[in-house]
Design an enzyme around this catalytic site. Structure first.
Site, short mmCIF file in Angstrom:
data_model
loop_
_atom_site.label_atom_id
_atom_site.label_comp_id
_atom_site.label_asym_id
_atom_site.label_seq_id
_atom_site.Cartn_x
_atom_site.Cartn_y
_atom_site.Cartn_z
CE LYS A 126 -4.49 1.62 2.26
NZ LYS A 126 -4.93 1.36 3.75
CB SER A 145 -8.24 3.48 2.63
OG SER A 145 -7.40 2.73 3.51
CB SER A 165 -8.41 0.38 5.30
OG SER A 165 -9.22 0.91 5.64
#
Lengths: 473, 501
Positions: free
Chosen positions: A76, A151, A175
């Site tokens: 990420k 996310s 997330s």
């Protein structure tokens, strides 16, 4: 069935798998499908090929290689990697190159993982659909008209699209788990403090944890083993050894007692509830005692979270002021420069949360908002503790719905926030939780079942998750 | 007398002020930079004066993803400060104090708020007053901003430069109760506090380098009435500034009240050159710091064994050393108390103690230390490196026996400081043997005879000519003469000649 990490590493070590070819295979898929998926902010093709070449020569030379030798991994874009931009999907960090590696990435690299790219996300991890990204939304590989969740939507999409064997995400309120559920992959949020946060760009420090997303429970468990363990650079890192999770026998749930949390299941879509019931039945068939249970306090988790997380975020994101790094929009004086930089640099959702958090921490209101939310958090932890006296693990849907359509909720923050209602309680409690794909629901989109466990009970959690994985339709 | 002495004199005079029935009420906030090798939350060097932005890392620059890790030595020094200030040392937590400022890398300061490490202590001053300590908590320092162009002021600067070497340097902020009642007492408090901080090894005490920084909260009231509205005074870079600023601010507030006005709560800046305070910001502009517990750090709970170890290893504090020294020299009275204070403040009590232990008279040892050694120290503290306590004891003993006159003793002491030799060797090289009374009288008579014109002037009452004769006798005897004895002989001769027809 795709290969597991274990099989890939064995193949690389024996010479059956050429790491360069393996990386090229993934890069080719990225080249073909990434333009429509938008799972990455940065693809590190050169770095990946170079690293694969190094591993290949070491294998050829007979030198030992690590436990992730040659495994393509996506990470990420809120994890700092030296030599690559780390943007958090924000304009404000568009061109920022960190001078250091996040501890979790050092650990991956030390085991010879190959980082193929930095994945797309909601800006600063604030969102549940990966639509709040300065680099545009990520599309769900299972249905390009739908969101991948968020996310860590880029990481989930990268695994689902086979751009990488596995990925790292971060989970502050769901997330990792919610996008894993939406994309039909496994997503694991570890116990708070089990994995170092050093080098994870902070959203809400007391809730953030780094964790794996993978195609199988076994891959996720192996990745967790590697990134977990004490780090002297993170004061909140637990002084606990990394858990032993790989190679656990999971043929039976005999002796396990499992509770299905009513408050987290009642509001779910009928098709999601049906899959949850099937999951419960499969655990019973494997020998577990499964029953419905009530933890009324989880209903207060969402409002408490939307005070605590924005409060911490309002402070954590103060440093993006245009003074030292990242975007600067010049002005005649410093306060105006700060304001203009932040106005231009942050997206709407980040601004909304900074304002919420700033409001919650105001002098004179602290006790009514932040203080009250902390008390709810304490009550929630006690309620979970009481539940775990009766149950080894708890079960719920990962999200009340399957992946929704792009733009469907982006203008409706409350509807967006509600997609994390099942995942937030584990963050507030600091407990581990995992999302396992369990069949499909509406429009053939994947359904995720969440297994929650007490602090540091990752082994039990992984055992239950593995049984579910094997029983999944 | 040294410059130190005249300083004290001036201070005494500055102490008494008439404020038209008002009294001044002062509470001080002292920021002390801790003498650790590294910063509070990272491994960067804690040093003053290095090339800007060389002692920095992702943590103290507040780079995204970095996290603080607490420096154990800083905690230890904070505990020493707490113990020295008679505080309750307790388990504590850290908070974030949020506000935007370019020299603060994270735009929040990690500090302690409602649960600080040290609370409820006090500091006894040499004059006998006791000042309460509200708290002494740990926090990180900010970077340092320099405004360039336009005369260096923020408002018309072309640009500003920030040095982050200081960012993250450990501080302990010591907050006093509003127990101080004058500028003079404020100086005394900071002076004593500085001595304590230096004694426990927490600080180098250098106000001019900013390692000790003072803010003063000043208000006025009629004695017995509730506290008045206070103003916070900043930019107090020396004890002198502190005393002057408190006196000025008291006067300003009293004048306001007497003329029917009211004091506004505000932060004021002390202008040392102009000798006044000017408003920096009013209460309405005060920031809301949005304190909340620092989630990146865990609660700080020093275990009992650690506290016990620190408590045992504490160096003697200035107050205790002053008491011990007074007892040892057996002295009394304000002059002696002041000399004792000087000697302890300059870390010279070991010399006096050594002399007393060797059997030399305490008062004389104290005098040589408080005057000659303190003056040398003020000039260059490293001069003392060469001086052995045993040699100092011998010197005092020689002077006490009459082997050396006061003048000779001072001359020998001065040379001991540079050469490190024992006093006996220096005295003998200089040919310092005491003159017998007969030789001294002959020397004086010879000088008088050789300077008849000057002698006439002396006889006619020109008193300053006595110095001339003392000087001439000193020269003639190669400094062996005792000045007081020469004066006595001159007076004797004068009486003799006056008696003649």
């Amino acid at each position: 069935m795709a290969k597991t990490i274990e099989a890939i590493v064995a193949g690389v070590r024996s010479g059956e798998i050429d790491p360069v070819a393996l990386v090229d295979q993934h890069l080719k898929l990225i080249e073909e499908n990434e333009p429509s998926t938008n799972a990455f902010i940065t693809v590190l093709a050169d770095h990946a090929r170079q690293k694969a070449g190094e591993i290949a020569s070491r294998v050829a030379a007979g030198d030992p290689v690590g436990r992730l030798a040659g495994v393509p991994v996506a990470v990420k874009d809120n994890l700092c990697l030296r030599g690559a931009p780390t943007t958090c999907a924000s304009r404000i960090l568009e061109h920022w190159h960190p001078p250091y590696d996040a501890t979790v990435l050092s650990r991956l690299l030390a085991e010879d993982a190959i980082i193929v790219g930095k994945t797309n996300m909601d800006e600063f991890a604030m969102g549940s659909s990966t639509e709040h990204s300065a680099r545009g939304p990520t599309h769900n590989p299972r249905d390009m008209t739908r969101v991948p969740g968020g996310s860590s939507g880029g990481s989930a999409a990268a695994v689902a699209a086979r751009f990488a064997q596995a990925a790292l995400g971060s989970d502050t309120g769901g997330s990792i788990r919610q996008p894993a559920a939406f994309c039909g992959v496994v997503g694991l949020k570890p116990t708070y403090g089990l994995v170092s946060r050093y080098g994870l760009v902070a959203f809400a420090s007391s809730l953030d944890q780094v964790g794996p997303l993978a195609g199988s429970v076994a891959d996720a468990a192996l990745l967790l083993e590697i990134i977990a363990g004490h780090d002297h650079m993170d004061s909140t890192s637990l002084d606990a050894p990394a858990p032993r999770l790989a190679g656990q026998a999971a043929d039976s749930a005999e002796g396990l007692s499992i509770g299905i949390v009513r408050e987290l299941s009642d509001g779910a879509d009928p098709e999601v509830k049906r899959r949850l019931d099937e999951a419960a039945e499969s655990l019973e068939r494997a020998g577990a005692r499964v029953e419905s249970c009530s933890i009324p306090e989880v209903s207060y988790a969402l409002p408490a979270y939307y005070l605590l997380a924005p409060a911490e975020a309002s402070s954590n994101l103060a440093r993006y002021d245009g003074v030292r790094y990242g975007l600067r929009v010049n002005a005649a004086d410093t306060p105006t420069m700060n304001a203009r930089t932040r106005s231009v640099g942050f997206g709407a959702e980040v601004k909304r949360r900074i304002m919420l958090g700033t409001y919650a921490l105001r002098a004179g209101y602290y006790d009514a908002y932040y203080g009250q939310a902390q008390r709810v958090r304490t009550l929630l932890i006690r309620a979970f503790d009481a539940a775990y006296e009766r149950y080894d693990a708890l079960l719920s849907p990962t999200a009340p719905t399957t992946a929704f359509r792009l733009k469907e909720r982006v203008e409706d923050p409350i509807a967006m926030y509600l997609s994390d209602v099942c995942t937030i309680p584990s963050n507030l409690a600091g407990h581990p939780a995992i999302s396992v794909p369990f069949g499909t629901g509406e429009a053939g989109m994947p359904v995720g079942v969440q297994v929650m466990a007490p602090a540091l009970a990752e082994a039990v959690m992984v055992r239950v998750a593995t049984i579910l994985e094997q029983a999944a339709p | 007398m040294s410059a130190y002495g005249s300083e004290r004199q001036r201070r005494r005079e500055g102490g008494a002020r008439d404020y038209e029935g008002f009294e001044c009420v002062v509470g001080l906030e002292v920021h002390c930079e801790l003498l650790t090798a590294t910063k509070l939350f990272c491994g960067c060097k804690n040093a003053f004066g290095d090339e800007p932005n060389t002692n920095t890392c992702p943590v103290c620059l507040g780079l995204p993803g970095s996290l603080p890790v607490l420096n154990g030595h800083a905690v230890e020094l904070a505990m020493r400060i707490g113990l020295a200030l008679n505080c309750t040392v307790q388990p504590s937590i850290f908070h974030r104090k949020n506000y935007f400022y370019p020299d603060m890398p994270k735009d929040y300061q990690i500090s302690q708020y409602d649960i600080p490490i040290n609370t409820d202590g006090y500091l006894d001053l040499p004059s006998g007053a006791r000042v309460g300590i509200v708290r002494a908590h740990i926090e990180e320092d900010t970077g340092k901003t320099t405004h360039s162009g336009g005369g260096g002021r923020i408002h018309d600067a072309m640009y500003s430069l920030v040095d982050y070497n200081r960012a993250g340097v450990p501080l302990v902020e010591i907050v006093s109760e509003p127990d101080i009642r004058s500028g003079e007492q404020a100086r005394e408090y900071v002076s004593e506090l500085r001595a304590v901080l230096v004694a426990v090894g927490a600080s180098d005490g250098r106000m001019e380098e900013g390692s000790l920084r003072v803010d003063a909260n000043v208000s006025v009231r009629r004695p017995g009435e509730p506290f008045g509205t206070r103003c916070e005074i900043k930019n107090l870079n020396s004890l002198r500034s502190l005393g002057r600023a408190v006196d000025y601010e008291t006067r300003r507030q009293v004048d306001l009240l007497v003329s029917g006005g009211a004091v506004a709560q505000e932060t004021r800046h002390w202008d040392e050159q102009a000798g006044h305070t000017v408003v920096m910001r009013s209460k309405e502009e005060a920031e809301d710091y949005r304190y909340f517990p620092e989630p990146d750090l865990v609660p700080l709970a020093p275990d009992a064994a650690w506290q016990e170890r620190i408590s045992r290893a504490m160096a003697p504090l200035p107050a205790g050393r002053r008491r011990a020294l007074l007892d040892s020299v057996g002295a009394e009275g304000p002059a002696m108390v002041e000399r004792v204070a000087t000697v302890v403040a300059q870390d010279l009590d070991g010399y006096v103690m050594a002399a007393v232990d060797a059997g030399a008279p305490g008062a004389l040892a104290l005098s040589r230390a408080a005057n000659e050694l303190a003056a040398a120290c003020a000039e260059d503290a490293s001069l003392l490196d060469a001086l052995e306590p045993g040699h100092f004891a011998s010197l005092v003993a020689m002077e006490a026996r009459g082997d050396l006159t006061a003048t000779q003793a001072k001359a020998v002491l001065a040379e001991m400081l540079t050469s490190g030799e024992p006093p006996e060797a220096i005295a003998s090289r200089k040919g310092f043997e005491a003159l017998d009374p007969g030789s001294l009288r002959r020397a004086v008579e010879e000088v008088v005879a050789a300077n008849s014109a000057e002698w006439e002037r002396y006889k006619e009452g020109e008193a300053k000519m006595a110095q001339f004769f003392v000087g001439q006798v000193m020269k003639a005897t190669r400094q062996k003469a005792d000045g007081k004895a020469v004066m006595a002989l001159l007076a004797d001769l004068l009486r003799g000649s006056a008696g003649a027809p």
